[in-house]
Scaffold this motif. Sequence first.
Motif, mmCIF file in Angstrom:
data_model
loop_
_atom_site.group_PDB
_atom_site.id
_atom_site.type_symbol
_atom_site.label_atom_id
_atom_site.label_comp_id
_atom_site.label_asym_id
_atom_site.label_seq_id
_atom_site.Cartn_x
_atom_site.Cartn_y
_atom_site.Cartn_z
ATOM 1 N N ILE A 89 1.774 -6.713 -5.902
ATOM 2 C CA ILE A 89 0.817 -5.851 -6.308
ATOM 3 C C ILE A 89 1.018 -4.323 -5.399
ATOM 4 C CG2 ILE A 89 -1.647 -5.084 -6.301
ATOM 5 C CD1 ILE A 89 -2.223 -8.009 -6.550
ATOM 6 N N ILE A 90 0.997 -3.286 -5.997
ATOM 7 C CA ILE A 90 1.147 -1.960 -5.604
ATOM 8 C C ILE A 90 -0.226 -1.305 -5.806
ATOM 9 C CG2 ILE A 90 2.715 0.109 -5.319
ATOM 10 C CD1 ILE A 90 5.018 -1.642 -6.672
ATOM 11 N N VAL A 91 -0.789 -0.692 -4.687
ATOM 12 C CA VAL A 91 -1.554 0.071 -4.831
ATOM 13 C C VAL A 91 -1.875 1.249 -3.988
ATOM 14 C CG1 VAL A 91 -3.067 -1.212 -2.841
ATOM 15 C CG2 VAL A 91 -4.315 -0.008 -4.682
ATOM 16 N N SER A 92 -1.990 2.364 -4.597
ATOM 17 C CA SER A 92 -2.161 3.920 -4.134
ATOM 18 C C SER A 92 -3.589 4.361 -3.991
ATOM 19 C CB SER A 92 -1.232 4.825 -4.748
ATOM 20 O OG SER A 92 -1.259 6.008 -4.120
ATOM 21 N N PRO A 93 -4.115 4.501 -2.868
ATOM 22 C CA PRO A 93 -5.370 4.899 -2.749
ATOM 23 C C PRO A 93 -5.611 6.714 -2.651
ATOM 24 C CG PRO A 93 -4.928 4.553 -0.526
ATOM 25 C CD PRO A 93 -3.660 4.133 -1.427
ATOM 26 N N ASN A 94 -6.607 7.306 -3.092
ATOM 27 C CA ASN A 94 -6.725 8.573 -3.068
ATOM 28 C C ASN A 94 -7.142 9.007 -1.683
ATOM 29 O OD1 ASN A 94 -7.112 11.425 -3.480
ATOM 30 N ND2 ASN A 94 -8.570 11.315 -5.204
ATOM 31 N N ALA A 95 -6.195 9.980 -0.782
ATOM 32 C CA ALA A 95 -6.700 10.311 0.377
ATOM 33 C C ALA A 95 -7.123 11.736 0.409
ATOM 34 C CB ALA A 95 -5.502 10.080 1.241
ATOM 35 N N GLY A 96 -7.723 12.219 -0.799
ATOM 36 C CA GLY A 96 -8.189 13.654 -0.687
ATOM 37 C C GLY A 96 -7.988 14.540 -1.593
ATOM 38 N N GLY A 97 -8.182 15.707 -1.546
ATOM 39 C CA GLY A 97 -7.926 16.773 -2.623
ATOM 40 C C GLY A 97 -6.842 17.769 -1.970
ATOM 41 N N ASN A 98 -7.003 18.928 -2.566
ATOM 42 C CA ASN A 98 -6.317 20.151 -2.200
ATOM 43 C C ASN A 98 -6.852 20.690 -0.720
ATOM 44 O OD1 ASN A 98 -5.050 22.486 -1.867
ATOM 45 N ND2 ASN A 98 -4.750 22.779 -3.974
ATOM 46 N N PRO A 99 -6.303 20.366 0.220
ATOM 47 C CA PRO A 99 -6.965 21.464 1.237
ATOM 48 C C PRO A 99 -7.005 22.897 1.390
ATOM 49 C CG PRO A 99 -4.594 20.407 2.097
ATOM 50 C CD PRO A 99 -5.206 20.033 0.644
ATOM 51 N N TYR B 48 1.013 -1.309 -0.144
ATOM 52 C CA TYR B 48 0.141 -0.153 -0.030
ATOM 53 C C TYR B 48 0.926 1.278 -0.144
ATOM 54 C CZ TYR B 48 -4.047 -3.063 0.859
ATOM 55 O OH TYR B 48 -5.040 -3.956 0.604
ATOM 56 N N LEU B 49 0.703 2.045 -0.921
ATOM 57 C CA LEU B 49 1.581 3.247 -1.219
ATOM 58 C C LEU B 49 1.000 4.393 -1.033
ATOM 59 C CD1 LEU B 49 4.604 3.375 -1.950
ATOM 60 C CD2 LEU B 49 4.068 3.571 -4.399
ATOM 61 N N LEU B 50 1.121 5.310 -0.170
ATOM 62 C CA LEU B 50 0.297 6.563 0.388
ATOM 63 C C LEU B 50 1.177 7.741 -0.145
ATOM 64 C CD1 LEU B 50 -0.626 5.477 4.040
ATOM 65 C CD2 LEU B 50 -1.617 4.828 1.798
ATOM 66 N N HIS B 51 0.278 8.612 -0.821
ATOM 67 C CA HIS B 51 0.489 9.903 -1.216
ATOM 68 C C HIS B 51 0.732 10.848 -0.252
ATOM 69 C CE1 HIS B 51 -3.116 11.543 -1.124
ATOM 70 N NE2 HIS B 51 -3.671 10.708 -1.869
ATOM 71 N N GLY B 52 1.457 12.135 -0.733
ATOM 72 C CA GLY B 52 1.593 13.400 0.094
ATOM 73 C C GLY B 52 0.452 14.282 -0.022
ATOM 74 N N VAL B 53 0.374 15.308 0.802
ATOM 75 C CA VAL B 53 -0.495 16.229 1.026
ATOM 76 C C VAL B 53 -0.828 16.751 -0.203
ATOM 77 C CG1 VAL B 53 0.792 18.111 1.482
ATOM 78 C CG2 VAL B 53 -1.726 18.020 2.299
ATOM 79 N N MET B 54 -0.288 16.950 -1.322
ATOM 80 C CA MET B 54 -0.687 17.564 -2.507
ATOM 81 C C MET B 54 -0.782 16.725 -3.664
ATOM 82 S SD MET B 54 -1.182 20.811 -1.613
ATOM 83 C CE MET B 54 -1.489 21.637 -3.193
ATOM 84 N N GLY C 156 1.392 8.881 7.628
ATOM 85 C CA GLY C 156 0.389 7.910 7.708
ATOM 86 C C GLY C 156 0.874 6.389 7.553
ATOM 87 N N THR C 157 2.062 6.165 6.981
ATOM 88 C CA THR C 157 2.496 4.855 6.992
ATOM 89 C C THR C 157 2.968 4.462 8.448
ATOM 90 O OG1 THR C 157 3.316 4.765 4.681
ATOM 91 C CG2 THR C 157 4.467 3.769 6.265
ATOM 92 N N ALA C 158 3.687 5.315 9.069
ATOM 93 C CA ALA C 158 4.124 5.140 10.273
ATOM 94 C C ALA C 158 3.101 5.034 11.398
ATOM 95 C CB ALA C 158 5.229 6.204 10.691
ATOM 96 N N SER C 159 2.074 5.841 11.323
ATOM 97 C CA SER C 159 0.870 5.779 12.328
ATOM 98 C C SER C 159 0.115 4.760 12.138
ATOM 99 C CB SER C 159 0.245 6.871 12.150
ATOM 100 O OG SER C 159 -0.844 6.885 13.266
ATOM 101 N N TYR C 160 -0.073 4.189 10.910
ATOM 102 C CA TYR C 160 -0.906 3.020 10.548
ATOM 103 C C TYR C 160 -0.174 1.531 11.133
ATOM 104 C CZ TYR C 160 -4.406 4.991 7.407
ATOM 105 O OH TYR C 160 -5.677 5.863 6.842
ATOM 106 N N ALA C 161 1.162 1.567 10.995
ATOM 107 C CA ALA C 161 1.849 0.520 11.339
ATOM 108 C C ALA C 161 2.103 0.290 12.599
ATOM 109 C CB ALA C 161 3.340 0.429 10.469
ATOM 110 N N GLN C 162 1.960 1.563 13.399
ATOM 111 C CA GLN C 162 2.347 1.529 14.950
ATOM 112 C C GLN C 162 0.916 1.151 15.491
ATOM 113 O OE1 GLN C 162 3.022 5.728 15.664
ATOM 114 N NE2 GLN C 162 4.935 5.563 15.978
ATOM 115 N N ARG C 163 -0.124 1.434 14.941
ATOM 116 C CA ARG C 163 -1.570 1.240 15.455
ATOM 117 C C ARG C 163 -2.343 -0.069 15.170
ATOM 118 N NH1 ARG C 163 -5.063 4.806 14.667
ATOM 119 N NH2 ARG C 163 -3.974 5.975 12.880
#
Length: 292
Positions: free
Chosen positions: A100-110, A65-71, A162-169
């Motif tokens: 398999i590598i997957v990247s979800p969309n965690a939002g838009g431009n805050p 699971y590959l998580l993108h940055g804020v923008m 998000g990666t670190a927090s998800y893996a911690q919790r």
Amino acid sequence: MKRILFFLLVVGMALSIHAQAPWGSQSKVVTDTIYSKILKAERAYTIYLPKSYEVDKTRSYPILYLLHGVMGVNTSWFTDQRAGEVADLLMASGEACEMIIVSPNAGGNPYKGDWNGYFNMPGWAYEDFFYQEFLPYIEKTYRVKADKEHRAIAGLSMGGGGTASYAQRHPDMYCAAYAISALMDIPEVGAMPSQSPDDKMAILTKSVQEHSCIKYVLNADDATKEKIRSVQWFVDCGDDDFLLDRNIEFFQAMRQAQIPLQFRVRDGGHVNEYWHSALYTCLPFVSRCFGK
């Protein structure tokens, strides 16, 4: 003449068969959507399927699971950081296994009023969506080895936090976590002040502070630390990155808690090329962790 034509026909058939063999197949990068009842909206994701995926229909794969940055968005890892190209190269050389590598969309431009972030916030229960809807959907729809030993997570900047927090919790979910230029915390001093109660960037900032990866380790009891140790950790940050101090603090907290991790500081800043280059270490790292 007839013999020559016959010979060319045979060669053509052989080349056609060769093209249909596994070594002639191609990987795929596909963007699709899932409707979220929790978020009450369609959420896009982009997924990389290795070259053997369409050839061997009985085979299942580990997943990253590959998580993108804020923008960023779900496509960013595959356009700006060229994850598909890197995966093809490393899998062809044997430095990384097929996955398999997957990247979800965690939002838009805050900054434009869009929701963004990997944590639950008032009006944006993204973490609930990720674990209750998105992850189960992906691992049911695609041929995934759906267990801790074959599931890893990685991300950059906000996605690194998000990666670190998800893996911690959720340490029971992942065998490995690779955090790049990670937003491990936002200090109160210097944090963006809220302009209004509905300021999406201020709400995102608060959520990062409430899910501080550094404080989580510092406040963890012995049982929690032992669970975190079940994850293989790698933190990667540039020496010119504005988040370097937060990454050093995370490393110090993990070291104090006696939680093993690999920590690398390389030449570079908070930029696409650094994150692209990180993939050449990330994919072999998670490959070595799969199945252990």
